[in-house]
Design a protein around this motif. Structure first.
Motif, PDB file in Angstrom:
ATOM      1  N   LEU A   1      24.413  41.671  67.071  1.00 44.94           N
ATOM      2  CA  LEU A   1      25.535  41.297  66.217  1.00 44.94           C
ATOM      3  C   LEU A   1      26.795  41.124  67.054  1.00 44.94           C
ATOM      4  CD1 LEU A   1      26.940  40.858  63.488  1.00 44.94           C
ATOM      5  CD2 LEU A   1      27.137  43.354  63.274  1.00 44.94           C
ATOM      6  N   TYR A   2      27.454  39.983  66.867  1.00 49.69           N
ATOM      7  CA  TYR A   2      28.721  39.702  67.534  1.00 49.69           C
ATOM      8  C   TYR A   2      29.821  39.624  66.480  1.00 49.69           C
ATOM      9  CZ  TYR A   2      25.753  38.412  71.481  1.00 49.69           C
ATOM     10  OH  TYR A   2      24.829  38.437  72.493  1.00 49.69           O
ATOM     11  N   GLY A   3      30.803  40.500  66.593  1.00 54.55           N
ATOM     12  CA  GLY A   3      31.973  40.427  65.723  1.00 54.55           C
ATOM     13  C   GLY A   3      33.020  39.601  66.440  1.00 54.55           C
ATOM     14  N   ILE A   4      33.261  38.395  65.951  1.00 59.38           N
ATOM     15  CA  ILE A   4      34.055  37.425  66.708  1.00 59.38           C
ATOM     16  C   ILE A   4      35.413  37.185  66.048  1.00 59.38           C
ATOM     17  CG2 ILE A   4      34.149  35.060  67.562  1.00 59.38           C
ATOM     18  CD1 ILE A   4      31.180  35.115  67.899  1.00 59.38           C
ATOM     19  N   GLY A   5      36.472  37.552  66.753  1.00 58.24           N
ATOM     20  CA  GLY A   5      37.813  37.205  66.313  1.00 58.24           C
ATOM     21  C   GLY A   5      38.058  35.732  66.585  1.00 58.24           C
ATOM     22  N   VAL A   6      38.434  34.993  65.550  1.00 60.17           N
ATOM     23  CA  VAL A   6      38.560  33.531  65.699  1.00 60.17           C
ATOM     24  C   VAL A   6      40.017  33.070  65.646  1.00 60.17           C
ATOM     25  CG1 VAL A   6      36.245  33.174  64.759  1.00 60.17           C
ATOM     26  CG2 VAL A   6      38.229  33.045  63.229  1.00 60.17           C
ATOM     27  N   GLY A   7      40.957  34.003  65.739  1.00 57.72           N
ATOM     28  CA  GLY A   7      42.349  33.608  65.796  1.00 57.72           C
ATOM     29  C   GLY A   7      42.987  33.421  64.435  1.00 57.72           C
TER      30      GLY A   7
ATOM     31  N   PHE B   1      38.927  43.785  65.110  1.00 57.14           N
ATOM     32  CA  PHE B   1      39.225  45.205  64.950  1.00 57.14           C
ATOM     33  C   PHE B   1      40.687  45.450  64.571  1.00 57.14           C
ATOM     34  CE2 PHE B   1      35.833  47.990  67.280  1.00 57.14           C
ATOM     35  CZ  PHE B   1      34.943  47.705  66.257  1.00 57.14           C
ATOM     36  N   PHE B   2      41.407  44.391  64.205  1.00 56.14           N
ATOM     37  CA  PHE B   2      42.796  44.542  63.801  1.00 56.14           C
ATOM     38  C   PHE B   2      42.911  44.191  62.328  1.00 56.14           C
ATOM     39  CE2 PHE B   2      47.335  43.363  63.571  1.00 56.14           C
ATOM     40  CZ  PHE B   2      47.900  44.476  64.171  1.00 56.14           C
ATOM     41  N   TYR B   3      42.686  45.190  61.473  1.00 60.63           N
ATOM     42  CA  TYR B   3      42.669  45.007  60.019  1.00 60.63           C
ATOM     43  C   TYR B   3      41.616  43.985  59.584  1.00 60.63           C
ATOM     44  CZ  TYR B   3      47.172  47.500  59.857  1.00 60.63           C
ATOM     45  OH  TYR B   3      48.168  48.434  59.975  1.00 60.63           O
TER      46      TYR B   3
ATOM     47  N   MET C   1      35.133  45.063  60.564  1.00 60.29           N
ATOM     48  CA  MET C   1      34.995  46.492  60.907  1.00 60.29           C
ATOM     49  C   MET C   1      34.189  47.256  59.853  1.00 60.29           C
ATOM     50  SD  MET C   1      38.855  47.945  60.201  1.00 60.29           S
ATOM     51  CE  MET C   1      39.594  46.678  61.233  1.00 60.29           C
ATOM     52  N   HIS C   2      34.221  46.797  58.609  1.00 63.85           N
ATOM     53  CA  HIS C   2      33.465  47.483  57.565  1.00 63.85           C
ATOM     54  C   HIS C   2      31.956  47.301  57.758  1.00 63.85           C
ATOM     55  CE1 HIS C   2      37.111  48.425  55.362  1.00 63.85           C
ATOM     56  NE2 HIS C   2      37.513  47.190  55.575  1.00 63.85           N
ATOM     57  N   VAL C   3      31.561  46.135  58.229  1.00 57.05           N
ATOM     58  CA  VAL C   3      30.154  45.903  58.560  1.00 57.05           C
ATOM     59  C   VAL C   3      29.785  46.675  59.818  1.00 57.05           C
ATOM     60  CG1 VAL C   3      28.475  44.151  59.264  1.00 57.05           C
ATOM     61  CG2 VAL C   3      30.087  43.667  57.409  1.00 57.05           C
ATOM     62  N   PHE C   4      30.666  46.651  60.801  1.00 58.23           N
ATOM     63  CA  PHE C   4      30.435  47.381  62.044  1.00 58.23           C
ATOM     64  C   PHE C   4      30.156  48.860  61.780  1.00 58.23           C
ATOM     65  CE2 PHE C   4      32.231  50.183  65.279  1.00 58.23           C
ATOM     66  CZ  PHE C   4      31.563  49.773  66.421  1.00 58.23           C
ATOM     67  N   LEU C   5      30.982  49.483  60.972  1.00 64.80           N
ATOM     68  CA  LEU C   5      30.828  50.923  60.707  1.00 64.80           C
ATOM     69  C   LEU C   5      29.509  51.239  60.010  1.00 64.80           C
ATOM     70  CD1 LEU C   5      34.476  51.769  59.587  1.00 64.80           C
ATOM     71  CD2 LEU C   5      33.360  52.427  61.732  1.00 64.80           C
ATOM     72  N   ARG C   6      28.999  50.289  59.244  1.00 59.41           N
ATOM     73  CA  ARG C   6      27.741  50.505  58.526  1.00 59.41           C
ATOM     74  C   ARG C   6      26.513  50.228  59.392  1.00 59.41           C
ATOM     75  NH1 ARG C   6      31.667  49.653  54.916  1.00 59.41           N
ATOM     76  NH2 ARG C   6      31.404  50.321  52.727  1.00 59.41           N
TER      77      ARG C   6
ATOM     78  N   LYS D   1      26.564  50.173  63.095  1.00 58.35           N
ATOM     79  CA  LYS D   1      26.693  50.497  64.522  1.00 58.35           C
ATOM     80  C   LYS D   1      25.608  51.432  65.035  1.00 58.35           C
ATOM     81  CE  LYS D   1      29.912  54.379  63.951  1.00 58.35           C
ATOM     82  NZ  LYS D   1      31.194  54.968  64.409  1.00 58.35           N
ATOM     83  N   GLU D   2      24.997  52.238  64.159  1.00 63.21           N
ATOM     84  CA  GLU D   2      23.935  53.145  64.606  1.00 63.21           C
ATOM     85  C   GLU D   2      22.563  52.474  64.590  1.00 63.21           C
ATOM     86  OE1 GLU D   2      24.839  55.934  65.817  1.00 63.21           O
ATOM     87  OE2 GLU D   2      26.926  55.801  65.132  1.00 63.21           O
ATOM     88  N   ARG D   3      22.494  51.270  64.051  1.00 60.08           N
ATOM     89  CA  ARG D   3      21.193  50.620  63.876  1.00 60.08           C
ATOM     90  C   ARG D   3      20.968  49.432  64.809  1.00 60.08           C
ATOM     91  NH1 ARG D   3      21.366  49.301  57.594  1.00 60.08           N
ATOM     92  NH2 ARG D   3      19.457  48.138  58.160  1.00 60.08           N
ATOM     93  N   PHE D   4      22.062  48.790  65.249  1.00 57.72           N
ATOM     94  CA  PHE D   4      21.923  47.565  66.035  1.00 57.72           C
ATOM     95  C   PHE D   4      22.907  47.553  67.204  1.00 57.72           C
ATOM     96  CE2 PHE D   4      20.890  46.530  61.598  1.00 57.72           C
ATOM     97  CZ  PHE D   4      19.616  45.992  61.739  1.00 57.72           C
ATOM     98  N   ASP D   5      22.592  46.712  68.177  1.00 58.50           N
ATOM     99  CA  ASP D   5      23.524  46.474  69.275  1.00 58.50           C
ATOM    100  C   ASP D   5      24.616  45.532  68.775  1.00 58.50           C
ATOM    101  OD1 ASP D   5      22.121  48.033  71.108  1.00 58.50           O
ATOM    102  OD2 ASP D   5      20.825  46.350  71.677  1.00 58.50           O
ATOM    103  N   ILE D   6      25.868  45.906  69.020  1.00 57.59           N
ATOM    104  CA  ILE D   6      26.995  45.134  68.518  1.00 57.59           C
ATOM    105  C   ILE D   6      28.011  44.919  69.632  1.00 57.59           C
ATOM    106  CG2 ILE D   6      28.859  45.011  66.812  1.00 57.59           C
ATOM    107  CD1 ILE D   6      27.284  46.892  65.033  1.00 57.59           C
ATOM    108  N   THR D   7      28.508  43.702  69.727  1.00 53.85           N
ATOM    109  CA  THR D   7      29.575  43.362  70.667  1.00 53.85           C
ATOM    110  C   THR D   7      30.754  42.816  69.886  1.00 53.85           C
ATOM    111  OG1 THR D   7      28.012  42.843  72.454  1.00 53.85           O
ATOM    112  CG2 THR D   7      30.241  41.922  72.631  1.00 53.85           C
ATOM    113  N   VAL D   8      31.935  43.342  70.178  1.00 59.50           N
ATOM    114  CA  VAL D   8      33.157  42.857  69.534  1.00 59.50           C
ATOM    115  C   VAL D   8      33.890  41.933  70.503  1.00 59.50           C
ATOM    116  CG1 VAL D   8      35.352  43.516  68.478  1.00 59.50           C
ATOM    117  CG2 VAL D   8      33.334  44.966  68.178  1.00 59.50           C
ATOM    118  N   VAL D   9      34.179  40.734  70.046  1.00 60.65           N
ATOM    119  CA  VAL D   9      34.875  39.735  70.860  1.00 60.65           C
ATOM    120  C   VAL D   9      36.314  39.618  70.355  1.00 60.65           C
ATOM    121  CG1 VAL D   9      34.904  37.333  71.625  1.00 60.65           C
ATOM    122  CG2 VAL D   9      32.712  38.491  71.201  1.00 60.65           C
ATOM    123  N   PRO D  10      37.290  40.014  71.153  1.00 69.44           N
ATOM    124  CA  PRO D  10      38.678  39.994  70.681  1.00 69.44           C
ATOM    125  C   PRO D  10      39.173  38.575  70.421  1.00 69.44           C
ATOM    126  CG  PRO D  10      38.594  40.466  73.036  1.00 69.44           C
ATOM    127  CD  PRO D  10      37.183  40.498  72.549  1.00 69.44           C
TER     128      PRO D  10
END
Length: 245
Positions: free
Chosen positions: A9-15, A114-116, A120-125, A127-136
């Motif tokens: 899972l990639y959490g991607i900030g898109v601006g 990760f800025f509001y 982040m709500h998906v991440f918190l649910r 994060k213990e089950r999958f590999d996750i990368t956050v892209v600022p």
């Protein structure tokens, strides 16, 4: 027996809205991910998805995560909190289905994940089950700050970020203790924010920014704003004065 590899899972900030403010890493990972998920309201694809439209193809599986409500209920009500938490539970499981099937998922998020960000709500649910990368990504504060006629912070200025949903006393206390201030979640709180800035004597250096980085962006002094309610994509900024401690 072959063990199937799970997706990443990639959490991607898109601006903040301008498609040219996507990072190179965001563009690459969107292109490489077979599944692209994004939050949106009913009847809309959402700003995050629209930001990335040029980088999506028919090979992508799109996974819209549709908010069940936006402004229908007060965000302070228990019913709203219950329904939105249930929605994030369901959204996380929709993403988990794809990850369990071995497909990487790029979950788009306006601004920075990760800025509001809703990501982040998906991440918190998950994060213990999958590999996750956050892209600022370029966050809204930086996008709005870039439109001011002066630096937002310099020298020893301390920047405070305040949600406009705070009650009057808490908001005024936070503003009074800061050399530079950013107030988010303006919306129906605009009149209260204006009153607080005037009471503290900082309204003369406060700015109102609406829809930063978009063609219809608006920048004006807070004291000149003639409305009492602002759109979702708006912010009040009070630049520091560069004082040395």
């Amino acid at each position: 027996m072959e063990i199937k590899q799970r997706g990443h899972l990639y959490g991607i900030g898109v601006g903040p809205g301008d498609p040219e403010l996507l990072t190179l890493k965001a563009v690459r990972l969107i292109g490489e991910s077979p599944v692209v998920a994004y939050f949106c309201k009913r009847g809309s694809l959402g700003r995050a998805r629209n930001n990335c439209a040029a980088h999506l193809s028919i090979q992508h599986k799109e996974l819209p995560l549709v908010y069940p409500l936006t402004t229908e209920l007060s965000h302070h009500s228990q019913e709203y909190r219950d329904r939105i938490e249930q929605f994030f539970d369901e959204a996380a499981e929709m993403v988990a289905v794809e990850l369990d099937a071995g497909r990487n998922v790029a979950l788009l998020n306006e601004g920075d994940a990760f800025f509001y960000g809703s990501f982040m709500h998906v991440f918190l649910r998950l994060k213990e089950r999958f590999d996750i990368t956050v892209v600022p990504g370029v966050n809204s504060v930086m996008a709005c700050g870039a439109l001011l006629p002066q630096p937002l912070v310099m020298r020893d200025d301390v920047l405070t970020v305040i949600p406009g949903t705070l009650d009057d006393s808490a908001m005024e206390a936070a503003m009074a203790a800061s050399k530079a201030t950013v107030i988010m979640k303006v919306g129906s709180n605009l009149a209260r924010i204006c009153n607080a800035a005037k009471k503290l004597g900082v309204d003369d250096r406060a700015w109102y920014v609406e829809k930063a980085s978009l063609p219809d962006q608006k920048v004006q002094r807070l004291s000149e704003v003639g409305v009492t309610k602002a759109p979702y994509f708006s912010m009040v900024l009070i630049p520091g004065v560069g004082e040395r401690v």
